[in-house]
Design a protein around this motif. Sequence first.
Motif, PDB file in Angstrom:
ATOM      1  N   PHE A 153       0.838  -1.199   0.000  1.00  0.00           N
ATOM      2  CA  PHE A 153       0.000   0.000   0.000  1.00  0.00           C
ATOM      3  C   PHE A 153       0.873   1.249   0.000  1.00  0.00           C
ATOM      4  O   PHE A 153       1.874   1.334   0.700  1.00  0.00           O
ATOM      5  CB  PHE A 153      -0.908   0.048   1.228  1.00  0.00           C
ATOM      6  N   ASP A 202      -0.883   8.237  -2.902  1.00  0.00           N
ATOM      7  CA  ASP A 202      -0.496   8.823  -4.191  1.00  0.00           C
ATOM      8  C   ASP A 202       0.644   9.828  -4.036  1.00  0.00           C
ATOM      9  O   ASP A 202       1.441  10.013  -4.951  1.00  0.00           O
ATOM     10  CB  ASP A 202      -1.700   9.517  -4.837  1.00  0.00           C
ATOM     11  N   PRO A 247       6.028   2.612  -1.374  1.00  0.00           N
ATOM     12  CA  PRO A 247       4.948   2.078  -0.534  1.00  0.00           C
ATOM     13  C   PRO A 247       5.243   2.199   0.957  1.00  0.00           C
ATOM     14  O   PRO A 247       6.397   2.084   1.384  1.00  0.00           O
ATOM     15  CB  PRO A 247       4.866   0.602  -0.944  1.00  0.00           C
ATOM     16  N   LYS A 265      -7.996   0.399   0.735  1.00  0.00           N
ATOM     17  CA  LYS A 265      -7.810  -0.770  -0.111  1.00  0.00           C
ATOM     18  C   LYS A 265      -6.342  -0.883  -0.518  1.00  0.00           C
ATOM     19  O   LYS A 265      -5.736   0.081  -1.001  1.00  0.00           O
ATOM     20  CB  LYS A 265      -8.675  -0.665  -1.374  1.00  0.00           C
ATOM     21  N   GLN A 306      -3.119  -1.847  -2.736  1.00  0.00           N
ATOM     22  CA  GLN A 306      -2.884  -1.921  -4.179  1.00  0.00           C
ATOM     23  C   GLN A 306      -2.567  -3.349  -4.623  1.00  0.00           C
ATOM     24  O   GLN A 306      -2.855  -3.738  -5.755  1.00  0.00           O
ATOM     25  CB  GLN A 306      -1.723  -0.996  -4.580  1.00  0.00           C
ATOM     26  N   LYS A 307      -1.951  -4.119  -3.715  1.00  0.00           N
ATOM     27  CA  LYS A 307      -1.636  -5.519  -4.004  1.00  0.00           C
ATOM     28  C   LYS A 307      -1.989  -6.362  -2.785  1.00  0.00           C
ATOM     29  O   LYS A 307      -1.993  -5.875  -1.665  1.00  0.00           O
ATOM     30  CB  LYS A 307      -0.146  -5.689  -4.337  1.00  0.00           C
TER      31      LYS A 307
END
Length: 197
Positions: A13, A16, A21, A57, A59-60
């Motif tokens: 995560f 932006d 991460p 949420k 990202q992976k």
Amino acid sequence: MPSQILQLNNISFSYDSLSKPIFQSVTVNINNGWTCIIGANGSGKTTFLKLCINELKAQKGNVINPHFCVYCEQRTDYCPENIEDFIFDYSKETIILKRDLDIDKEFINRWNTLSQGEKKRLQIGNALYQNPALLAVDEPTNHLDIISIECLENALKNISSALLLVSHDKTFLNSLTTINWHIEKINSDYILKNLNR
């Protein structure tokens, strides 16, 4: 053997605004019970908490959590939703909960003039009233006096929900939690360590 309440599988995560991460390829299994997340300011504790209950949420990777999770954020800017259901419920369990948290029915009419402690007690009371499978609470003792902290301790000790708690208050954590995860920053990476091992 303790039952598993939460799984984070290979989670990555980033916000932006960041070039790297916050969490990368993190896998964590958390058992049913009372778990605390500790770490320095800015180490990603709140982000981790929100990932656990799908407020954010990844990202992976994926998160497997109970169907019904409730999140108590650190701030108390707004009165909790559906607060009338909690305040005007006179079932035995709810009366006991409001008593333990020292919540008066007039709280609902004067949210803007409630103290920080009163707002936090009402926020957590409303969350407990919903009887979630997993309750995530972020820094509940910030700016609270001793009486308010004792009220929160007593109420949280009686819950049937699994509890995921972020706090800097070691006394509060020691009275409630049995499992401890620490977020450390090592070479610009955030690492989770289970302190019970």
